[in-house]
Design a protein around this motif. Sequence first.
Motif, PDB file in Angstrom:
ATOM      1  N   UNK A  28       0.845  -1.196   0.000  1.00  0.00           N
ATOM      2  CA  UNK A  28       0.000   0.000   0.000  1.00  0.00           C
ATOM      3  C   UNK A  28       0.877   1.241   0.000  1.00  0.00           C
ATOM      4  N   UNK A  29       0.280   2.375  -0.311  1.00  0.00           N
ATOM      5  CA  UNK A  29       1.025   3.634  -0.315  1.00  0.00           C
ATOM      6  C   UNK A  29       1.488   4.016   1.086  1.00  0.00           C
ATOM      7  N   UNK A  30       0.826   3.493   2.119  1.00  0.00           N
ATOM      8  CA  UNK A  30       1.194   3.820   3.495  1.00  0.00           C
ATOM      9  C   UNK A  30       2.294   2.926   4.051  1.00  0.00           C
ATOM     10  N   UNK A  31       2.673   1.902   3.314  1.00  0.00           N
ATOM     11  CA  UNK A  31       3.756   1.028   3.777  1.00  0.00           C
ATOM     12  C   UNK A  31       5.053   1.829   3.863  1.00  0.00           C
ATOM     13  N   UNK A  32       5.921   1.453   4.789  1.00  0.00           N
ATOM     14  CA  UNK A  32       7.160   2.185   5.004  1.00  0.00           C
ATOM     15  C   UNK A  32       8.324   1.551   4.246  1.00  0.00           C
ATOM     16  N   UNK A  33       9.402   2.307   4.173  1.00  0.00           N
ATOM     17  CA  UNK A  33      10.626   1.795   3.564  1.00  0.00           C
ATOM     18  C   UNK A  33      11.079   0.538   4.291  1.00  0.00           C
ATOM     19  N   UNK A  34      11.000   0.538   5.608  1.00  0.00           N
ATOM     20  CA  UNK A  34      11.417  -0.632   6.390  1.00  0.00           C
ATOM     21  C   UNK A  34      10.607  -1.859   5.995  1.00  0.00           C
ATOM     22  N   UNK A  35       9.307  -1.693   5.796  1.00  0.00           N
ATOM     23  CA  UNK A  35       8.459  -2.809   5.398  1.00  0.00           C
ATOM     24  C   UNK A  35       8.801  -3.285   3.993  1.00  0.00           C
ATOM     25  N   UNK A  36       9.053  -2.352   3.087  1.00  0.00           N
ATOM     26  CA  UNK A  36       9.410  -2.715   1.720  1.00  0.00           C
ATOM     27  C   UNK A  36      10.713  -3.491   1.651  1.00  0.00           C
ATOM     28  N   UNK A  37      11.711  -3.023   2.392  1.00  0.00           N
ATOM     29  CA  UNK A  37      13.009  -3.709   2.393  1.00  0.00           C
ATOM     30  C   UNK A  37      12.896  -5.093   3.013  1.00  0.00           C
ATOM     31  N   UNK A  38      12.039  -5.240   4.017  1.00  0.00           N
ATOM     32  CA  UNK A  38      11.859  -6.560   4.633  1.00  0.00           C
ATOM     33  C   UNK A  38      11.265  -7.540   3.622  1.00  0.00           C
ATOM     34  N   UNK A  39      10.362  -7.068   2.776  1.00  0.00           N
ATOM     35  CA  UNK A  39       9.725  -7.938   1.781  1.00  0.00           C
ATOM     36  C   UNK A  39      10.703  -8.390   0.705  1.00  0.00           C
ATOM     37  N   UNK A  40      11.612  -7.511   0.280  1.00  0.00           N
ATOM     38  CA  UNK A  40      12.524  -7.913  -0.796  1.00  0.00           C
ATOM     39  C   UNK A  40      13.702  -8.734  -0.274  1.00  0.00           C
ATOM     40  N   UNK A  41      13.813  -8.878   1.047  1.00  0.00           N
ATOM     41  CA  UNK A  41      14.868  -9.717   1.625  1.00  0.00           C
ATOM     42  C   UNK A  41      14.477 -11.194   1.646  1.00  0.00           C
ATOM     43  N   UNK A  42      13.270 -11.520   1.265  1.00  0.00           N
ATOM     44  CA  UNK A  42      12.829 -12.913   1.311  1.00  0.00           C
ATOM     45  C   UNK A  42      13.783 -13.807   0.531  1.00  0.00           C
ATOM     46  N   UNK A  43      14.158 -14.916   1.145  1.00  0.00           N
ATOM     47  CA  UNK A  43      15.146 -15.814   0.554  1.00  0.00           C
ATOM     48  C   UNK A  43      14.659 -16.423  -0.754  1.00  0.00           C
ATOM     49  N   UNK A  44      13.370 -16.720  -0.856  1.00  0.00           N
ATOM     50  CA  UNK A  44      12.844 -17.410  -2.032  1.00  0.00           C
ATOM     51  C   UNK A  44      12.440 -16.467  -3.152  1.00  0.00           C
TER      52      UNK A  44
END
Length: 444
Positions: free
Chosen positions: A289-305
């Motif tokens: 969502x537009x309200x998601x933070x940078x911290x949340x976005x970076x956590x999502x792209x760190x997924x191993x798979x």
Amino acid sequence: MSATRVFVARLAGCAVFDPAGDRVGKVRDVLVVYRKNDPPRVVGLIVEVPGKRRVFLSIGRVTSIGNGQIITTGLINLRRFEQRGGEVRVIAEMLGRKVRFNDGSGEASIEDVSIEEQEQGEWEVEQLFVRRPKGASPFSKGQSAYVTWREVSESARTGEAQSAEHLIATYSELKPADLANTLLDLPVARRQEVAEELSDDRLADVLEEMPEADQVEILGGLGDDRAADVLDHMQPDDAADLIAQLPEERGEHLLELMEPEEAEDVRMLLSYGPDTAGGLMTTEPIIVSADATVAEGLALIRRHDLPPALGAAVCVTLPPYEAPTGRFLGIVHFQRMLRYPPHERLGTLIDQGLEPVGADTSAAEVSRILASYDLVSVPVIDEKHRLVGVVTIDDVLDYLLPDDWRSHPEDEDEVSKRATARAQLTTGSIPIPTSGRRAGDGTR
């Protein structure tokens, strides 16, 4: 210093060097031939050279085996390896075979094979590392032992499949693309056996790296329930491409057996033309969502798979946040996220200069956009401006490259010419004839 006895499983992945110290490849297997009264004789190594090509290296050209590396006498024939009648691959075909003890004490399975140098350039199978089945008497369950070749005999019951467990364990560290190449080098029956032993997610990853014809062949050898489970683990775009190659009746049956959510994505992709953005895209980008933070976005792209191309950006939409989403707002590149504090809202970091493409946009136009703007991915929207997926650079490369690019990564003649020229310059050797094979000359 050269070893006189080596266990074959430890050779897998060892680097092969020429006399000048240049690395020419890595060992993938050892090739032996059976003899009537004597232990199998080693004829050579199967070596993977640049371009993922497997070639034959005569054991007579090996001057040293030790310290995790192999030294050769120089020139290697780069003609693609083809297994001949009577030749057996130790790792791919011997490990896991059942043997029975000649003293009548029972059976065991081969877990490793040692080869020993009898005289200069002459190697043969010496010992086997075997494990008895659990509960075997008079030994304790699962007891392992070293035995000589002459102490056992191979036992194969009619209709009994050879165990692929040890081969899979040997190749457990290989990347999916490398394991795919390894499987394609195996005899058809052995390839299918290994595929059946792989876990669903591992087999899915491997199938994604294979030519479509080989995907269809392997999937055709699986039962419908197992095939559907494997398709569930594949990327939706890859699963759609594979199902499109199957007979319509079986493809529809497999879709019915798949998980409903996975099948829905695949059906949507099948509705688009194969040469359009909709046909190329994957339906599983990172959506926030537009309200998601940078911290949340970076956590999502760190997924191993997460594939690297999908982790290069996150897509911002209105709810719902699964494709097809609410109205598409834009994407935020991961590099831009790195430049802002963790609490920054992603809606403020959207790339205003990047326009999405329609699902019916041609593959050629998508390729032009990715190349023109140095992009790793481009979002795809439907007529209601909802995000339905993204086309990544690897999707486009798969489309642009010829169908057989995996099995013919580059022209073999050019590879051979370059390697021959380098070997002659460094060692002063003369090119070896490529027809026939003489003892110890390295040709096939």
